[in-house]
Design an enzyme around this catalytic site. Structure first.
Site, short mmCIF file in Angstrom:
data_model
loop_
_atom_site.label_atom_id
_atom_site.label_comp_id
_atom_site.label_asym_id
_atom_site.label_seq_id
_atom_site.Cartn_x
_atom_site.Cartn_y
_atom_site.Cartn_z
N ARG A 90 0.84 -1.21 0.00
CA ARG A 90 0.00 0.00 0.00
C ARG A 90 0.87 1.25 0.00
NH1 ARG A 90 -4.86 1.71 4.27
NH2 ARG A 90 -5.04 3.85 3.52
N ASP A 166 -17.92 -0.11 5.79
CA ASP A 166 -18.49 0.63 6.91
C ASP A 166 -18.72 2.11 6.59
OD1 ASP A 166 -15.85 1.39 6.84
OD2 ASP A 166 -15.33 0.66 8.82
N HIS A 195 -17.17 3.20 -2.10
CA HIS A 195 -16.38 4.42 -1.95
C HIS A 195 -16.71 5.45 -3.04
CE1 HIS A 195 -13.01 2.47 0.72
NE2 HIS A 195 -14.22 2.45 1.26
N TYR A 244 -15.13 9.36 0.70
CA TYR A 244 -14.10 9.09 -0.30
C TYR A 244 -14.27 9.94 -1.56
CZ TYR A 244 -12.15 5.27 2.38
OH TYR A 244 -11.52 4.54 3.36
#
Length: 450
Positions: A90, A166, A195, A244
């Site tokens: 990541r 979530d 998102h 997001y």
């Protein structure tokens, strides 16, 4: 009932186990199998779970394994929460993208594409093994990018894989809270992709309460999304976006904030979690308590969530009410309970579109309210998307389909197409350089070199 957690050495597994410990209803989970490729991380998480279960009557039994087939045989539910490439991967996704001046977030933009390209082949292999070894099991996908990975697995498992997140839950609860509405009695008109969704209505007491929010500028700017996007923008689009979407609506500001940060989010989590697992490997944990060490690490993690975006918007620290765990474990438990016990529930989930959104085909995975029962999750009909949302949703779905094509064919050009089509990557030349850089740093993308 038996539950298998793939990625069982992951940091958030104790959130799931904590929810299981609080479930005292008939038919609850009695056995949890943790699977991971990293035995040391499995051992650390098992220590935390053992402390959580201390003193709890009839706590679900926990076993650990590094053998995927053993983990799957005989299970009723599979929670897939893998991270291909780990947090080092990541951090590399973010670093490569920022070097080109584009966003590297793990589910949005170039970083999300890179993560998807190395995750989809692994997720599809898992789906095939589930189909062979546990054909009656339900798979609940936590793995990011959640919508994309769920769609990839659905090509093998059909409707027996359901994605969860979530973010919509947190958004709905925050809006309900400022409106004085009980979120457990409200209906959330939420629609989009994972998102990439919008809250368009909040129904309680027989009417939509959202117009009351838009009519009060002070109220509209009093919660996380109102602060992040600003009341004026929310009124202009007539909806409350998923957090997001800040990466899309304020992309330049977000990129600058990430470039100016001491560490990217991925690098921060990599270092934080490395410290946590190292502490437990050394037998430590704050007075010997593994659970204590985990709780402290979790509190810091939640406090710093989307910190760069909040800095870009100038909104400061998160509200105390938002510092609890995200709630995805509660969504997963409610979903599992509804399917296993045929208890009707309404949840916002990632499922195949069928006929819900006319702008997408039936197999496209979307994120919408669903009615859940023993036969699975059934998307609820929603109003058509406004044009500004149609543009984003269809563009990002085209990117996801290009990722799926590349993962299936190994085609470099399909992968370039995925990067180049994304709204936050503004050049085909940049797309090609991104793919070159990602294949250099990620061994798992070697299949795209031709």
């Amino acid at each position: 009932m038996r539950l298998t957690i793939l990625g069982g050495g992951g940091f958030r597994v104790p959130l799931v186990y904590g929810a299981l410990l609080r479930d005292r209803a008939a038919g609850r989970v009695t056995h949890v199998t943790l699977y991971d490729v990293d035995a040391a991380r499995l051992g650390a998480v098992a220590r935390v779970l053992a402390e959580q279960a201390d003193g709890v009557a009839d706590a679900p039994e926990v076993t650990v394994t590094t053998d995927l087939d053993d983990a799957l045989r005989g299970t009723d539910f599979v929670f897939s929460a893998i991270r291909v490439g780990g947090l080092e991967g990541r951090a590399a996704d973010e670093r490569v993208a920022l070097a080109e001046g584009v966003l590297g977030q793990e589910t949005v933009g170039a970083g999300g594409i890179a993560y998807g390209l190395r995750t989809v082949p692994v997720a599809v292999d898992i789906a095939r093994r589930v189909a062979a070894l546990a054909p009656d099991a339900w798979v609940i996908n936590f793995t990011n990018p959640a919508g994309l990975v769920t769609e990839a697995m659905s090509r093998v498992l059909g409707d027996r894989v359901i994605g969860i997140c979530d973010s919509p839950v947190g958004l709905g609860r925050r809006v309900a809270r400022v409106l004085g509405v009980d979120p457990d009695r409200a209906w959330f008109d939420y629609v989009g992709l994972n998102h990439l969704g919008w809250l368009r209505g909040l129904w309680a007491g027989g009417r939509d309460q959202l117009p009351r929010l838009f009519a009060d500028p002070e109220l509209l700017g009093s919660f996380e999304e109102g602060k992040l996007f600003g009341p004026e923008w929310l009124r202009l689009i007539g909806a409350v976006p998923n957090e997001y979407l800040h990466y899309y609506y304020f992309n330049r500001e977000a990129v600058r904030a990430y470039q100016g940060a001491e560490r990217t989010r991925g690098a921060y989590l990599r270092d934080q979690q490395a410290g946590f697992y190292a502490e437990l490997a050394g037998g430590g944990g704050g007075g010997g308590s593994a659970l204590g060490a985990w709780n402290r690490t979790l509190a810091d993690r939640e406090a710093t969530y989307m910190a760069a975006n909040r800095d870009a918007a100038g909104v400061g620290e998160r509200d105390d009410e938002d510092l609890g765990s995200g709630g995805y474990e509660q969504v997963a438990l409610a979903l599992m309970r509804a399917v296993a016990r045929d208890e009707s529930a309404t949840l916002i989930l990632n499922v195949r579109n069928r006929t819900t959104l006319a702008v997408l085909d039936a197999d496209a995975v979307i994120e919408v309210p669903c009615l859940v029962d023993a036969n699975g999750a059934h998307p609820v009909s929603v109003e058509p998307l406004p044009y500004h949302a149609v543009g984003l949703v269809t563009s990002v779905k085209a990117v996801e389909r290009a990722v799926l094509a590349a993962a299936g064919s190994g085609s470099r050009e399909d992968a370039v197409r995925a990067f180049a089509l994304h709204p936050l990557v503004d050049s085909v030349a940049v797309a090609r350089r991104l793919l070159d850089a990602y294949t250099d740093v990620h061994p798992g993308l070697a299949y795209l070199r031709n």
